[in-house]
Design a protein around this motif. Structure first.
Motif, mmCIF file in Angstrom:
data_model
loop_
_atom_site.group_PDB
_atom_site.id
_atom_site.type_symbol
_atom_site.label_atom_id
_atom_site.label_comp_id
_atom_site.label_asym_id
_atom_site.label_seq_id
_atom_site.Cartn_x
_atom_site.Cartn_y
_atom_site.Cartn_z
ATOM 1 N N TYR A 61 18.107 -37.948 5.299
ATOM 2 C CA TYR A 61 17.067 -37.499 4.371
ATOM 3 C C TYR A 61 15.817 -37.169 5.177
ATOM 4 O O TYR A 61 15.426 -37.920 6.077
ATOM 5 C CB TYR A 61 16.766 -38.597 3.350
ATOM 6 C CG TYR A 61 15.529 -38.337 2.530
ATOM 7 C CD1 TYR A 61 15.535 -37.407 1.496
ATOM 8 C CD2 TYR A 61 14.346 -39.033 2.794
ATOM 9 C CE1 TYR A 61 14.387 -37.170 0.746
ATOM 10 C CE2 TYR A 61 13.202 -38.799 2.043
ATOM 11 C CZ TYR A 61 13.238 -37.868 1.032
ATOM 12 O OH TYR A 61 12.106 -37.628 0.293
ATOM 13 N N SER A 62 15.175 -36.032 4.874
ATOM 14 C CA SER A 62 13.957 -35.635 5.571
ATOM 15 C C SER A 62 12.767 -35.738 4.635
ATOM 16 O O SER A 62 12.608 -34.922 3.714
ATOM 17 C CB SER A 62 14.077 -34.195 6.093
ATOM 18 O OG SER A 62 12.838 -33.773 6.644
ATOM 19 N N SER A 63 11.927 -36.733 4.872
ATOM 20 C CA SER A 63 10.730 -36.883 4.049
ATOM 21 C C SER A 63 9.731 -35.756 4.326
ATOM 22 O O SER A 63 9.032 -35.301 3.415
ATOM 23 C CB SER A 63 10.075 -38.241 4.313
ATOM 24 O OG SER A 63 9.736 -38.379 5.682
ATOM 25 N N TRP A 77 15.340 -44.394 1.341
ATOM 26 C CA TRP A 77 14.036 -45.030 1.088
ATOM 27 C C TRP A 77 14.115 -46.548 1.263
ATOM 28 O O TRP A 77 13.133 -47.179 1.658
ATOM 29 C CB TRP A 77 13.549 -44.688 -0.314
ATOM 30 C CG TRP A 77 13.284 -43.231 -0.532
ATOM 31 C CD1 TRP A 77 12.959 -42.301 0.414
ATOM 32 C CD2 TRP A 77 13.323 -42.538 -1.778
ATOM 33 N NE1 TRP A 77 12.802 -41.056 -0.165
ATOM 34 C CE2 TRP A 77 13.026 -41.170 -1.504
ATOM 35 C CE3 TRP A 77 13.593 -42.902 -3.095
ATOM 36 C CZ2 TRP A 77 12.973 -40.201 -2.506
ATOM 37 C CZ3 TRP A 77 13.551 -41.938 -4.093
ATOM 38 C CH2 TRP A 77 13.239 -40.596 -3.796
ATOM 39 N N ALA A 98 18.830 -40.304 -1.564
ATOM 40 C CA ALA A 98 17.460 -40.507 -1.115
ATOM 41 C C ALA A 98 17.027 -41.959 -1.315
ATOM 42 O O ALA A 98 16.338 -42.542 -0.461
ATOM 43 C CB ALA A 98 16.514 -39.567 -1.860
ATOM 44 N N SER A 152 11.043 -32.603 2.581
ATOM 45 C CA SER A 152 10.967 -32.807 1.130
ATOM 46 C C SER A 152 9.535 -32.615 0.644
ATOM 47 O O SER A 152 9.299 -31.971 -0.381
ATOM 48 C CB SER A 152 11.464 -34.203 0.760
ATOM 49 O OG SER A 152 12.823 -34.368 1.093
#
Length: 256
Positions: free
Chosen positions: A73-75, A205, A201, A78
């Motif tokens: 996941y790429s914060s 997180w 996600a 995003s």
């Protein structure tokens, strides 16, 4: 809707007021808006959003393009995509080959969907006027495992091919600017797709690895972008079905 949504919705009106100030004619304003990210539907030949080669969708003839070897996941991506006009929120995942975007829309830009007007929207948000979530049965309850739903929700588009090519190009250019090694960028606002992605996600997180859900993720993106036959079981359901080991790590069913 939130105050953030209302604030974003007012931005085009502010731009309109400024644009009709001294020095900019009505024709100039029209062209300015068409070239901006408040308009994804006009498709002028010289629109800067569409200059250059297509940056999204299938770009190779590799039949195994969605057989990803790892996912993350790429914060950063995003957040960047979520700040694009017309996008309410986005979840972006990177793999060894591709970037995958699941998003909801807020209609603060025109032309985000290729065809159909307000009557074709998938969400019924009238319940907010009556203080309920589900206007059909009066229920005030929302499933917090979902990022989008049929009621009081930001907007989704069932068929990703119905998303404006200008919007998809804008998103893909932004992603490739930050992650230039990506081979393909695949974008969808499908309700089922984004609701699956939010669970991946949530794992990220919480600091948990996505490796246990690798096969499930590949099945999901193949269903969405290759018309695969099966949708994976949601992560929360898999966790209920298959308990973890002694170390507390949840292990999904190998069949998924």
């Amino acid at each position: 809707m939130t105050r953030g949504y209302l604030r974003r919705a007012l931005v085009p009106l502010i731009v309109l007021a400024l644009a009709f100030g001294p020095g900019l004619s009505g024709c100039g304003y029209k062209r300015y808006v068409q070239n901006s990210t408040y308009d994804y539907g006009t498709k002028q030949k010289s629109d800067p959003k569409m200059l250059g080669s297509r940056m999204y969708g299938t770009a190779t003839a590799n039949p195994y393009q969605h057989d990803n070897n790892w996912i993350e996941y790429s914060s950063i991506l995003s957040a960047n995509v979520s700040n694009i006009n017309g996008v309410a929120g986005a979840l972006v995942f990177l793999t060894d080959k591709n970037a995958y975007v699941g998003m909801t829309l807020d209609w603060t830009a025109t032309g985000t969907k290729k065809t159909g007007g307000a009557g074709s929207r998938e969400q019924d948000n009238t319940g907010s006027n009556e203080g309920v979530y589900n206007v059909d049965n009066g229920s005030p309850y929302w499933n917090n495992q979902r990022i989008a739903g049929p009621y009081n929700s930001y907007f989704t588009v069932n068929d990703h091919n119905q998303i404006s090519s200008e919007l998809k190009q804008t998103i893909a250019v932004q992603i490739r600017r930050i992650a230039p090694t990506v081979q393909e960028v695949h974008i969808s606002a499908n309700q089922e797709f984004v609701n699956h992605l939010v669970q991946y996600a949530q794992e990220a997180w919480a600091g948990r690895p996505l490796a246990p859900w690798h096969d499930s993720f590949n099945q999901l993106v193949k269903h969405q972008f290759e018309a695969g036959n099966e949708v994976p079981t949601p992560i929360n359901v898999q966790k209920l079905q298959h308990a973890g080991g002694a170390d507390g790590t949840i292990r999904p069913n190998p069949q998924h």
